[in-house]
Design a protein around this motif. Sequence first.
Motif, PDB file in Angstrom:
ATOM      1  N   MET A   1       0.848  -1.201   0.000  1.00 22.86           N
ATOM      2  CA  MET A   1       0.000   0.000   0.000  1.00 22.86           C
ATOM      3  C   MET A   1       0.877   1.242   0.000  1.00 22.86           C
ATOM      4  O   MET A   1       1.730   1.413   0.862  1.00 22.86           O
ATOM      5  CB  MET A   1      -0.893  -0.019   1.249  1.00 22.86           C
ATOM      6  N   THR A   2       0.709   2.083  -0.965  1.00 24.17           N
ATOM      7  CA  THR A   2       1.508   3.297  -1.041  1.00 24.17           C
ATOM      8  C   THR A   2       0.992   4.372  -0.102  1.00 24.17           C
ATOM      9  O   THR A   2       1.721   5.263   0.297  1.00 24.17           O
ATOM     10  CB  THR A   2       1.510   3.853  -2.475  1.00 24.17           C
ATOM     11  N   GLY A   3      -0.300   4.283   0.251  1.00 18.84           N
ATOM     12  CA  GLY A   3      -0.863   5.282   1.154  1.00 18.84           C
ATOM     13  C   GLY A   3      -1.276   6.537   0.422  1.00 18.84           C
ATOM     14  O   GLY A   3      -1.033   6.707  -0.769  1.00 18.84           O
ATOM     15  N   LYS A   4      -1.913   7.431   1.131  1.00 19.43           N
ATOM     16  CA  LYS A   4      -2.344   8.700   0.541  1.00 19.43           C
ATOM     17  C   LYS A   4      -1.212   9.695   0.703  1.00 19.43           C
ATOM     18  O   LYS A   4      -1.138  10.459   1.658  1.00 19.43           O
ATOM     19  CB  LYS A   4      -3.624   9.181   1.228  1.00 19.43           C
ATOM     20  N   GLU A   5      -0.284   9.672  -0.257  1.00 18.10           N
ATOM     21  CA  GLU A   5       0.937  10.449  -0.127  1.00 18.10           C
ATOM     22  C   GLU A   5       0.702  11.934  -0.266  1.00 18.10           C
ATOM     23  O   GLU A   5       1.504  12.740   0.167  1.00 18.10           O
ATOM     24  CB  GLU A   5       1.949   9.948  -1.162  1.00 18.10           C
ATOM     25  N   SER A   6      -0.371  12.316  -0.895  1.00 22.36           N
ATOM     26  CA  SER A   6      -0.718  13.724  -1.001  1.00 22.36           C
ATOM     27  C   SER A   6      -2.231  13.836  -0.973  1.00 22.36           C
ATOM     28  O   SER A   6      -2.946  12.844  -1.050  1.00 22.36           O
ATOM     29  CB  SER A   6      -0.162  14.319  -2.306  1.00 22.36           C
ATOM     30  N   ALA A   7      -2.704  15.077  -0.864  1.00 21.14           N
ATOM     31  CA  ALA A   7      -4.144  15.282  -0.835  1.00 21.14           C
ATOM     32  C   ALA A   7      -4.774  14.934  -2.170  1.00 21.14           C
ATOM     33  O   ALA A   7      -5.976  14.713  -2.248  1.00 21.14           O
ATOM     34  CB  ALA A   7      -4.453  16.732  -0.461  1.00 21.14           C
ATOM     35  N   ASN A   8      -3.964  14.898  -3.242  1.00 20.75           N
ATOM     36  CA  ASN A   8      -4.481  14.645  -4.581  1.00 20.75           C
ATOM     37  C   ASN A   8      -4.003  13.300  -5.103  1.00 20.75           C
ATOM     38  O   ASN A   8      -3.337  13.204  -6.133  1.00 20.75           O
ATOM     39  CB  ASN A   8      -4.064  15.767  -5.539  1.00 20.75           C
ATOM     40  N   ASP A   9      -4.337  12.247  -4.351  1.00 20.31           N
ATOM     41  CA  ASP A   9      -3.985  10.909  -4.794  1.00 20.31           C
ATOM     42  C   ASP A   9      -4.961   9.917  -4.188  1.00 20.31           C
ATOM     43  O   ASP A   9      -5.492  10.139  -3.095  1.00 20.31           O
ATOM     44  CB  ASP A   9      -2.554  10.550  -4.384  1.00 20.31           C
ATOM     45  N   PHE A  10      -5.208   8.856  -4.942  1.00 15.68           N
ATOM     46  CA  PHE A  10      -6.069   7.804  -4.433  1.00 15.68           C
ATOM     47  C   PHE A  10      -5.278   6.900  -3.489  1.00 15.68           C
ATOM     48  O   PHE A  10      -4.057   7.062  -3.320  1.00 15.68           O
ATOM     49  CB  PHE A  10      -6.652   6.996  -5.603  1.00 15.68           C
ATOM     50  N   LEU A  11      -5.966   5.952  -2.879  1.00 20.75           N
ATOM     51  CA  LEU A  11      -5.330   4.995  -1.982  1.00 20.75           C
ATOM     52  C   LEU A  11      -4.955   3.763  -2.801  1.00 20.75           C
ATOM     53  O   LEU A  11      -5.748   2.842  -2.961  1.00 20.75           O
ATOM     54  CB  LEU A  11      -6.280   4.625  -0.839  1.00 20.75           C
ATOM     55  N   TRP A  12      -3.750   3.774  -3.340  1.00 22.79           N
ATOM     56  CA  TRP A  12      -3.320   2.708  -4.245  1.00 22.79           C
ATOM     57  C   TRP A  12      -2.823   1.497  -3.463  1.00 22.79           C
ATOM     58  O   TRP A  12      -2.152   1.622  -2.434  1.00 22.79           O
ATOM     59  CB  TRP A  12      -2.211   3.202  -5.164  1.00 22.79           C
ATOM     60  N   THR A  13      -3.128   0.315  -3.954  1.00 23.14           N
ATOM     61  CA  THR A  13      -2.675  -0.912  -3.326  1.00 23.14           C
ATOM     62  C   THR A  13      -2.303  -1.936  -4.385  1.00 23.14           C
ATOM     63  O   THR A  13      -2.874  -1.942  -5.486  1.00 23.14           O
ATOM     64  CB  THR A  13      -3.760  -1.502  -2.399  1.00 23.14           C
ATOM     65  N   CYS A  14      -1.365  -2.785  -4.037  1.00 21.08           N
ATOM     66  CA  CYS A  14      -0.974  -3.901  -4.906  1.00 21.08           C
ATOM     67  C   CYS A  14      -1.661  -5.197  -4.465  1.00 21.08           C
ATOM     68  O   CYS A  14      -1.509  -6.232  -5.129  1.00 21.08           O
ATOM     69  CB  CYS A  14       0.544  -4.097  -4.884  1.00 21.08           C
ATOM     70  N   GLN A  15      -2.394  -5.145  -3.375  1.00 27.79           N
ATOM     71  CA  GLN A  15      -3.023  -6.349  -2.859  1.00 27.79           C
ATOM     72  C   GLN A  15      -4.297  -6.691  -3.626  1.00 27.79           C
ATOM     73  O   GLN A  15      -5.008  -5.811  -4.108  1.00 27.79           O
ATOM     74  CB  GLN A  15      -3.349  -6.178  -1.374  1.00 27.79           C
ATOM     75  N   GLU A  16      -4.571  -7.963  -3.710  1.00 31.20           N
ATOM     76  CA  GLU A  16      -5.797  -8.433  -4.348  1.00 31.20           C
ATOM     77  C   GLU A  16      -7.004  -7.961  -3.556  1.00 31.20           C
ATOM     78  O   GLU A  16      -6.933  -7.799  -2.338  1.00 31.20           O
ATOM     79  CB  GLU A  16      -5.784  -9.964  -4.412  1.00 31.20           C
ATOM     80  N   GLU A  17      -8.116  -7.740  -4.246  1.00 34.06           N
ATOM     81  CA  GLU A  17      -9.324  -7.349  -3.522  1.00 34.06           C
ATOM     82  C   GLU A  17      -9.675  -8.449  -2.523  1.00 34.06           C
ATOM     83  O   GLU A  17      -9.489  -9.632  -2.781  1.00 34.06           O
ATOM     84  CB  GLU A  17     -10.469  -7.069  -4.503  1.00 34.06           C
ATOM     85  N   PRO A  18     -10.181  -8.061  -1.349  1.00 28.23           N
ATOM     86  CA  PRO A  18     -10.296  -9.013  -0.234  1.00 28.23           C
ATOM     87  C   PRO A  18     -11.453  -9.994  -0.316  1.00 28.23           C
ATOM     88  O   PRO A  18     -11.464 -10.994   0.400  1.00 28.23           O
ATOM     89  CB  PRO A  18     -10.468  -8.093   0.975  1.00 28.23           C
ATOM     90  N   HIS A  19     -12.427  -9.737  -1.158  1.00 29.12           N
ATOM     91  CA  HIS A  19     -13.661 -10.513  -1.095  1.00 29.12           C
ATOM     92  C   HIS A  19     -13.487 -11.949  -1.581  1.00 29.12           C
ATOM     93  O   HIS A  19     -14.068 -12.880  -1.005  1.00 29.12           O
ATOM     94  CB  HIS A  19     -14.757  -9.802  -1.882  1.00 29.12           C
ATOM     95  N   ARG A  20     -12.708 -12.135  -2.606  1.00 26.64           N
ATOM     96  CA  ARG A  20     -12.482 -13.490  -3.113  1.00 26.64           C
ATOM     97  C   ARG A  20     -11.791 -14.342  -2.055  1.00 26.64           C
ATOM     98  O   ARG A  20     -12.160 -15.497  -1.818  1.00 26.64           O
ATOM     99  CB  ARG A  20     -11.654 -13.438  -4.388  1.00 26.64           C
ATOM    100  N   THR A  21     -10.773 -13.767  -1.404  1.00 24.18           N
ATOM    101  CA  THR A  21     -10.038 -14.495  -0.361  1.00 24.18           C
ATOM    102  C   THR A  21     -10.932 -14.810   0.828  1.00 24.18           C
ATOM    103  O   THR A  21     -10.940 -15.943   1.338  1.00 24.18           O
ATOM    104  CB  THR A  21      -8.821 -13.673   0.103  1.00 24.18           C
ATOM    105  N   ARG A  22     -11.698 -13.813   1.258  1.00 27.25           N
ATOM    106  CA  ARG A  22     -12.558 -14.036   2.425  1.00 27.25           C
ATOM    107  C   ARG A  22     -13.665 -15.047   2.101  1.00 27.25           C
ATOM    108  O   ARG A  22     -14.048 -15.851   2.977  1.00 27.25           O
ATOM    109  CB  ARG A  22     -13.153 -12.715   2.904  1.00 27.25           C
ATOM    110  N   ARG A  23     -14.175 -15.023   0.879  1.00 29.30           N
ATOM    111  CA  ARG A  23     -15.192 -16.000   0.495  1.00 29.30           C
ATOM    112  C   ARG A  23     -14.673 -17.426   0.654  1.00 29.30           C
ATOM    113  O   ARG A  23     -15.345 -18.299   1.212  1.00 29.30           O
ATOM    114  CB  ARG A  23     -15.645 -15.760  -0.946  1.00 29.30           C
TER     115      ARG A  23
END
Length: 346
Positions: A1-23
Amino acid sequence: MTGKESANDFLWTCQEEPHRTRRKEIIKAHPEVTKLCGPEPRTIYVVGSVVLLQLSIALYFRNHKSLSWPVLITAYIIGGTANQNIFMAIHELSHNLGFKSPFANRLAAALVNLPIGLPYAASFRPYHLMHHKHLGHDQYDTDLPTKLEAIVLDSVMGKAVFATFQLLFYAIRPMCVASIPIGWWHLFNLAYQLTADYLIVKYFGWTPLIYFLLSSFFAGSLHPLAGHFIAEHYVLNLPAAKKLPESLKDTPPPDTYSYYGPLNIFVYNVGYHNEHHDFPYIPWTRLPTLRKIAPEFYDPLPSYNSWTKVIWDFIFIDSNSLWCRVRREQTKNVQVSSNIVDGNLF
């Protein structure tokens, strides 16, 4: 997770979406949850009653001025609630949760579309299924705001405009982000809706149709039920409603947030949103059962307590904005195939 490095950036992640794993984990721990999948016939009776209610009110107002106070107040209180119910019924039908037959689900979705005033059901289905399959991917999840939206609307006034005209953004954005093949369901939905609108205006005047359109506008505007559009996937107050438990503090903010309050009764338990994304083929009546069966998976997750407060916090807290969404880079070129359009997610 890169985090919200500035006010003008999304919350970027390299992780797979959690729903498939949790299912997979839930099925392993509680295999009986698979028995919850399947259509819920009561959906049709509920939405059918709501459609009849909207038709009755619209025809009652046929001799009123279109923008008179009785029409406007009724469209906000009753019409907005009713049409939000219809939106969410179409959502259930897009997952084939009304009938066993995909054809019957599509036909029902097109028919109950009538009080919305504009053709919606046929286009919603493929885009929503893409949202499930590619959650957070900027090229295919059209629920995500674009960078242009986030920049232009990055102010209290801008966020207020977004919250007021959410449906307009959701209608235009998909066409700009990802194209889908136009099929005969789109044409049927369009022809049926325009024919119905024409007949209503011809025999009852413009006020009933305007009542429908006002109801749809209010359903996606500054209306308590419209808070679910923001609450489902926006990471507000990192997160809102309650603090992350110790077990989740070293993980990225969740993509999805649930709401377990009383307003769920009007919208087919759409507030059970983590549960829905984990198991898209469990209908609304059985989502609370899923949570009861697997509380160890859902109780630790942050959730929202109020959809109205979600709208308020989104607009007036500076740190909340359209940037507050978890996003993923698309790692491979994914074509919008007939499988997605036909509803085959997994």
